[in-house]
Scaffold this motif. Sequence first.
Motif, PDB file in Angstrom:
ATOM      1  N   LEU A  66      27.375  29.256  74.909  1.00 13.61           N
ATOM      2  CA  LEU A  66      26.074  28.744  75.314  1.00 13.61           C
ATOM      3  C   LEU A  66      25.004  29.828  75.287  1.00 13.61           C
ATOM      4  O   LEU A  66      25.241  30.964  75.703  1.00 13.61           O
ATOM      5  N   ILE A  67      23.826  29.438  74.808  1.00 13.86           N
ATOM      6  CA  ILE A  67      22.660  30.315  74.800  1.00 13.86           C
ATOM      7  C   ILE A  67      21.548  29.560  75.507  1.00 13.86           C
ATOM      8  O   ILE A  67      21.203  28.448  75.116  1.00 13.86           O
ATOM      9  N   THR A  68      20.980  30.150  76.539  1.00  8.73           N
ATOM     10  CA  THR A  68      19.844  29.524  77.207  1.00  8.73           C
ATOM     11  C   THR A  68      18.568  30.113  76.629  1.00  8.73           C
ATOM     12  O   THR A  68      18.503  31.302  76.320  1.00  8.73           O
ATOM     13  N   THR A  69      17.549  29.278  76.460  1.00 12.27           N
ATOM     14  CA  THR A  69      16.250  29.727  75.947  1.00 12.27           C
ATOM     15  C   THR A  69      15.335  29.962  77.135  1.00 12.27           C
ATOM     16  O   THR A  69      15.130  29.080  77.958  1.00 12.27           O
ATOM     17  N   GLU A  70      14.803  31.169  77.202  1.00 15.79           N
ATOM     18  CA  GLU A  70      13.889  31.519  78.294  1.00 15.79           C
ATOM     19  C   GLU A  70      12.524  30.881  78.049  1.00 15.79           C
ATOM     20  O   GLU A  70      12.125  30.639  76.918  1.00 15.79           O
ATOM     21  N   ASP A  71      11.787  30.632  79.123  1.00 12.42           N
ATOM     22  CA  ASP A  71      10.451  30.058  79.016  1.00 12.42           C
ATOM     23  C   ASP A  71       9.545  31.030  78.266  1.00 12.42           C
ATOM     24  O   ASP A  71       9.545  32.223  78.516  1.00 12.42           O
ATOM     25  N   GLN A  72       8.762  30.506  77.328  1.00 12.03           N
ATOM     26  CA  GLN A  72       7.945  31.352  76.465  1.00 12.03           C
ATOM     27  C   GLN A  72       6.521  30.818  76.347  1.00 12.03           C
ATOM     28  O   GLN A  72       6.047  30.537  75.262  1.00 12.03           O
ATOM     29  N   ILE A  73       5.845  30.692  77.441  1.00  6.60           N
ATOM     30  CA  ILE A  73       4.517  30.089  77.460  1.00  6.60           C
ATOM     31  C   ILE A  73       3.583  30.868  76.539  1.00  6.60           C
ATOM     32  O   ILE A  73       3.211  32.003  76.807  1.00  6.60           O
ATOM     33  N   ALA A  74       3.236  30.244  75.414  1.00  5.84           N
ATOM     34  CA  ALA A  74       2.289  30.788  74.433  1.00  5.84           C
ATOM     35  C   ALA A  74       2.629  32.208  74.003  1.00  5.84           C
ATOM     36  O   ALA A  74       1.752  33.016  73.743  1.00  5.84           O
ATOM     37  N   ASP A  75       3.900  32.511  73.942  1.00  2.00           N
ATOM     38  CA  ASP A  75       4.318  33.846  73.513  1.00  2.00           C
ATOM     39  C   ASP A  75       5.182  33.694  72.271  1.00  2.00           C
ATOM     40  O   ASP A  75       6.224  33.049  72.309  1.00  2.00           O
ATOM     41  N   PRO A  76       4.765  34.280  71.151  1.00  2.00           N
ATOM     42  CA  PRO A  76       5.557  34.137  69.933  1.00  2.00           C
ATOM     43  C   PRO A  76       6.874  34.907  69.979  1.00  2.00           C
ATOM     44  O   PRO A  76       7.726  34.719  69.143  1.00  2.00           O
ATOM     45  N   GLN A  77       7.042  35.745  70.970  1.00  2.00           N
ATOM     46  CA  GLN A  77       8.283  36.503  71.118  1.00  2.00           C
ATOM     47  C   GLN A  77       9.212  35.713  72.032  1.00  2.00           C
ATOM     48  O   GLN A  77       9.072  35.733  73.235  1.00  2.00           O
ATOM     49  N   ALA A  78      10.160  34.995  71.441  1.00  2.00           N
ATOM     50  CA  ALA A  78      11.058  34.142  72.224  1.00  2.00           C
ATOM     51  C   ALA A  78      12.312  34.910  72.602  1.00  2.00           C
ATOM     52  O   ALA A  78      12.760  35.787  71.872  1.00  2.00           O
ATOM     53  N   GLY A  80      16.379  34.441  74.174  1.00  2.00           N
ATOM     54  CA  GLY A  80      17.506  33.622  74.572  1.00  2.00           C
ATOM     55  C   GLY A  80      18.483  34.514  75.301  1.00  2.00           C
ATOM     56  O   GLY A  80      18.455  35.739  75.138  1.00  2.00           O
ATOM     57  N   LYS A  81      19.340  33.930  76.113  1.00  2.00           N
ATOM     58  CA  LYS A  81      20.295  34.736  76.865  1.00  2.00           C
ATOM     59  C   LYS A  81      21.693  34.188  76.673  1.00  2.00           C
ATOM     60  O   LYS A  81      21.940  33.001  76.868  1.00  2.00           O
ATOM     61  N   ILE A  82      22.596  35.085  76.274  1.00  2.00           N
ATOM     62  CA  ILE A  82      24.015  34.773  76.195  1.00  2.00           C
ATOM     63  C   ILE A  82      24.619  35.260  77.504  1.00  2.00           C
ATOM     64  O   ILE A  82      24.462  36.421  77.869  1.00  2.00           O
ATOM     65  N   ASP A  83      25.294  34.373  78.220  1.00  2.00           N
ATOM     66  CA  ASP A  83      25.912  34.716  79.500  1.00  2.00           C
ATOM     67  C   ASP A  83      27.302  34.080  79.513  1.00  2.00           C
ATOM     68  O   ASP A  83      27.434  32.881  79.764  1.00  2.00           O
ATOM     69  N   LEU A  84      28.333  34.878  79.205  1.00  2.00           N
ATOM     70  CA  LEU A  84      29.686  34.356  79.044  1.00  2.00           C
ATOM     71  C   LEU A  84      30.673  35.114  79.911  1.00  2.00           C
ATOM     72  O   LEU A  84      30.543  36.322  80.102  1.00  2.00           O
ATOM     73  N   THR A  85      31.679  34.416  80.394  1.00  2.00           N
ATOM     74  CA  THR A  85      32.837  35.023  81.039  1.00  2.00           C
ATOM     75  C   THR A  85      34.047  34.194  80.636  1.00  2.00           C
ATOM     76  O   THR A  85      34.018  32.964  80.742  1.00  2.00           O
ATOM     77  N   PHE A  86      35.081  34.865  80.142  1.00  2.00           N
ATOM     78  CA  PHE A  86      36.294  34.166  79.730  1.00  2.00           C
ATOM     79  C   PHE A  86      37.451  34.579  80.627  1.00  2.00           C
ATOM     80  O   PHE A  86      37.631  35.763  80.900  1.00  2.00           O
ATOM     81  N   THR A  87      38.221  33.606  81.078  1.00  2.00           N
ATOM     82  CA  THR A  87      39.428  33.883  81.857  1.00  2.00           C
ATOM     83  C   THR A  87      40.657  33.303  81.169  1.00  2.00           C
ATOM     84  O   THR A  87      41.772  33.599  81.567  1.00  2.00           O
TER      85      THR A  87
END
Length: 191
Positions: A66-78, A80-87
């Motif tokens: 999963l990749i979450t997209t951060e809020d990018q109000i009128a900012d062309p620099q987007a 995303g955050k990868i946040d994973l943990t495997f067990t």
Amino acid sequence: IIIFLLINLVNSFDITGVFTTSNDPPILNPIGNLKIHIGIPLIKVITATDTNNDILTFHSNETWFLITTEDQIADPQAQGKIDLTFTNINMLGNHSINISVSDQFNAIDSEEIILEIYNNPPNITSHFPEPIDIEIKEGTTQIFNITKEDIDNDILTVKWYFDTYEIPFQTTDLFSYTPDYVSAGLHNLTV
């Protein structure tokens, strides 16, 4: 009297056309291959730019990646955050992941990466007694001891086996064995 009359005929017609503006695709900044150890979180920020200042969204080809997209109000620099943990140790190994970014007009840029999910095995660094073939007389006690390490600093569990049978309640680095008269023969002690 002479009268000159100048008559101009004006022709008119309709022009129908389709006018479009160009949409440049977003550009995903390089990510590179990633490694994650079982049980330890991996957090990585990924970025992309878009010259049209479109709204960007990040994706992967795996539902568990999963990749979450951060809020990018009128900012062309987007971002995303990868946040994973495997067990789940069944996930160990290399996985081919396609990470992409798209704008609202479905223009896409992507990168294929390798995600390595790993766990280094523990190591027995020393053992006592040193020789691996020893003779024990019945009624005498022999102490067995190991020193162990794990470069991942995982919590280790020790198990001792007499031949193929696990010795109950023997979970420390030290094991004391006293053979009786029915123990004669060759046996394997495994830790």
